[in-house]
Design an enzyme around this catalytic site. Structure first.
Site, PDB file in Angstrom:
ATOM      1  CE1 TYR A 192       4.454   0.665   8.605  1.00 53.90           C
ATOM      2  CE2 TYR A 192       3.474  -1.160   7.394  1.00 53.90           C
ATOM      3  CZ  TYR A 192       4.586  -0.414   7.754  1.00 53.90           C
ATOM      4  OH  TYR A 192       5.825  -0.760   7.265  1.00 53.90           O
ATOM      5  CG  ASP A 196      -2.980   1.483   2.837  1.00 55.56           C
ATOM      6  OD1 ASP A 196      -3.073   0.438   2.157  1.00 55.56           O
ATOM      7  OD2 ASP A 196      -2.005   1.739   3.574  1.00 55.56           O
ATOM      8  CE  LYS A 212       0.465  -6.669   4.287  1.00 53.33           C
ATOM      9  NZ  LYS A 212       0.338  -5.320   4.785  1.00 53.33           N
TER      10      LYS A 212
HETATM   11  C1  LIG Z   1       1.333  -4.089   4.771  1.00 49.43           C
HETATM   12  C2  LIG Z   1       0.753  -2.746   4.604  1.00 49.43           C
HETATM   13  C3  LIG Z   1       1.442  -1.715   3.937  1.00 49.43           C
HETATM   14  C4  LIG Z   1       2.876  -1.853   3.518  1.00 49.43           C
HETATM   15  O1  LIG Z   1       3.064  -2.787   2.532  1.00 49.43           O
HETATM   16  P1  LIG Z   1       4.557  -3.375   2.311  1.00 49.43           P
HETATM   17  O2  LIG Z   1       4.400  -4.228   1.095  1.00 49.43           O
HETATM   18  O3  LIG Z   1       4.905  -4.123   3.545  1.00 49.43           O
HETATM   19  O4  LIG Z   1       5.451  -2.204   2.084  1.00 49.43           O
HETATM   20  C5  LIG Z   1       0.790  -0.529   3.719  1.00 49.43           C
HETATM   21  N1  LIG Z   1      -0.473  -0.342   4.135  1.00 49.43           N
HETATM   22  C6  LIG Z   1      -1.166  -1.291   4.776  1.00 49.43           C
HETATM   23  C7  LIG Z   1      -2.566  -1.017   5.211  1.00 49.43           C
HETATM   24  C8  LIG Z   1      -0.575  -2.516   5.060  1.00 49.43           C
HETATM   25  O5  LIG Z   1      -1.245  -3.434   5.753  1.00 49.43           O
END
Ligand SMILES: *Cc1c(COP(=O)(O)O)cnc(C)c1O
Length: 427
Positions: free
Chosen positions: A144, A239, A267
């Site tokens: 994701y 990511d 995060k």
């Molecule tokens: C949470 C998450 C996102 C998205 O971040 P948001 O601040 O919710 O838009 C993207 N990549 C990874 C791996 C994530 O865990």
């Protein structure tokens, strides 16, 4: 547990917000209960509006490495609150956080702050396409990267838990440039490159998957991704929105010794405020406006409140022994879950890396998102509900990772183990 007030608030919320929530991962429908309606957090605990207390292993889905209401974060909030929360102009705290990050990540010479991981993904892809002058992107099923149109293809937890197909509303022309490979299957990546020679701008990957549950890279998977992308002139984008500061004091790229071209963070870098970033090599980042032509902007980007809270959080997290203590808790927790499952004859695999952990109700090890989808979801539902009723809040989806903070301690560990010992015999 009595949740009368929670139920009242939830039924009101359903009339004014789709599904009663602001983000689908907060729904509890698929586990057969009403959502947690939180009143406050304190250390490693959450309190709902009915006064029930839970040990929190969700931690706002990862950001709260210090737990709730840490004094250093409260100080940062009040310090900056008095001086102003947003100026829409350069502030010193931005530079401090940028220096802090570039000092930690050898792969990051420059960063651009944004407001969410979604924005970081969208912007990193735009930049990768501009830099390589190519258009296609490889992503992995089950990873994701936020709800970016072109990346909402086999995008993990939210979609898996609710059993949704890939989202309607994403133009097929946009999704067509996203090519789907299988995590931990390097052959699937080679095949896509062979069929699209000279057209791939980037490979984007969660170096450890957290959004199909917790799945580690096997063997030389990440090294091979680095070699292939280099050979083919595509950028490698890590990511690390979830893994950053979680699986290692800095990031998965230091844990595995891989140097990506671009990195996304989110995060933890905002410590619970909406801060994210993308960064990487200077020659790539210099293409971003205003130093280059790749346009990307944000009214609240780099706002001093988020910057101060992010800095305060990271500085505490990086004090001697803090990360290691939380990581040790996570590994003892994964072990306890495995041991108690085994002694009750329940098929389960559990693991951790640093302060991130996960478990699947499965006989076999989980190495792809497809494996994860085959785990025993009915058993998971019972397990979740049993733990939740006993005041232990694990994520309400089998396809989410768990997190430990600096506030978790012997008391929360004991409480968790007691609940595990009561719940496993019921499965
Ligand atoms: C949470 C998450 C996102 C998205 O971040 P948001 O601040 O919710 O838009 C993207 N990549 C990874 C791996 C994530 O865990």
């Amino acid at each position: 547990m009595n949740r009368v007030k929670s139920e009242e608030i939830f039924s009101k919320s359903c009339t004014v917000m789709p599904g009663g929530v602001s983000s689908p991962a907060r729904a509890f429908g698929h586990v057969g209960c009403n959502p947690l309606v939180v009143e406050r957090g304190e250390g490693a605990y959450l309190y709902d509006v009915d006064g029930n207390r839970y040990v929190d292993y969700v931690l706002s889905w990862g950001p709260l490495v210090l737990g709730h209401g840490h004094p250093a974060v409260l100080d940062a909030l009040s310090f900056q609150g008095e001086r102003g929360v947003s100026f829409g102009a350069l502030c010193e705290a931005e530079v401090e956080l940028a220096e802090y990050i570039t000092g930690l990540f050898p792969s990051i010479d420059m960063v651009r702050f944004v407001n969410s991981g979604t924005e970081a993904a969208m912007s990193a892809l735009r930049l990768a396409r501009a830099f390589t002058r190519k258009e296609k992107v490889i992503k992995f099923s089950g990873c994701y990267h936020g709800h970016v149109d072109s990346l909402l293809v086999k995008a993990g937890s939210g979609v898996l838990s609710l059993g949704l197909p890939d989202s309607p509303g994403v133009p097929s022309s946009v999704a067509a440039d996203t090519l789907l490979a299988q995590y931990n299957n390097i052959g699937s990546v080679e095949e896509i490159f062979a069929a699209n020679r000279g057209q791939i701008a980037a490979v984007i990957v969660e170096p450890i998957v957290g959004n199909s549950g917790f799945i580690k890279p096997q063997g030389e998977f990440l090294e091979e991704l680095r070699q292939i992308t280099e050979r083919e002139g595509a950028l490698l984008i890590f990511d690390e929105v979830m893994t950053g500061f979680r699986v290692h004091p800095v990031g998965a790229q230091l844990l595995y010794g891989i140097t990506p071209d671009l990195t996304m963070l989110g995060k933890v870098i905002g410590g619970g405020l909406n801060v994210a970033a993308y960064g990487g090599r200077e020659d790539i980042m210099k293409l971003v406006a205003p130093s280059g032509p790749v346009y990307q902007a944000g009214t609240l980007s780099g706002n001093p409140l988020g910057m101060r809270v992010g800095l305060a959080t990271l500085r505490e997290w990086h004090k001697t022994g803090v990360f290691e203590t939380a990581a040790n808790y996570a590994s003892r927790l994964a072990e306890a879950i495995s041991d108690i499952a085994r002694s009750n004859g329940v098929a389960l695999v559990a693991d951790n890396e640093g302060t991130m952990f996960g478990y699947f109700f499965s006989e076999k090890p989980i190495v792809t998102c497809e494996d994860a989808a085959e785990s025993d979801l009915e058993r998971f539902r019972k397990f979740f509900a049993g733990m939740f009723e006993r005041g232990v809040y694990f994520a309400q989806s089998q396809f989410e990772a768990g997190f430990v903070s600096a506030s978790h301690n012997d008391e929360t560990f004991q409480k968790t183990v007691s609940a595990l010992e009561e719940v496993f015999p019921l499965l």
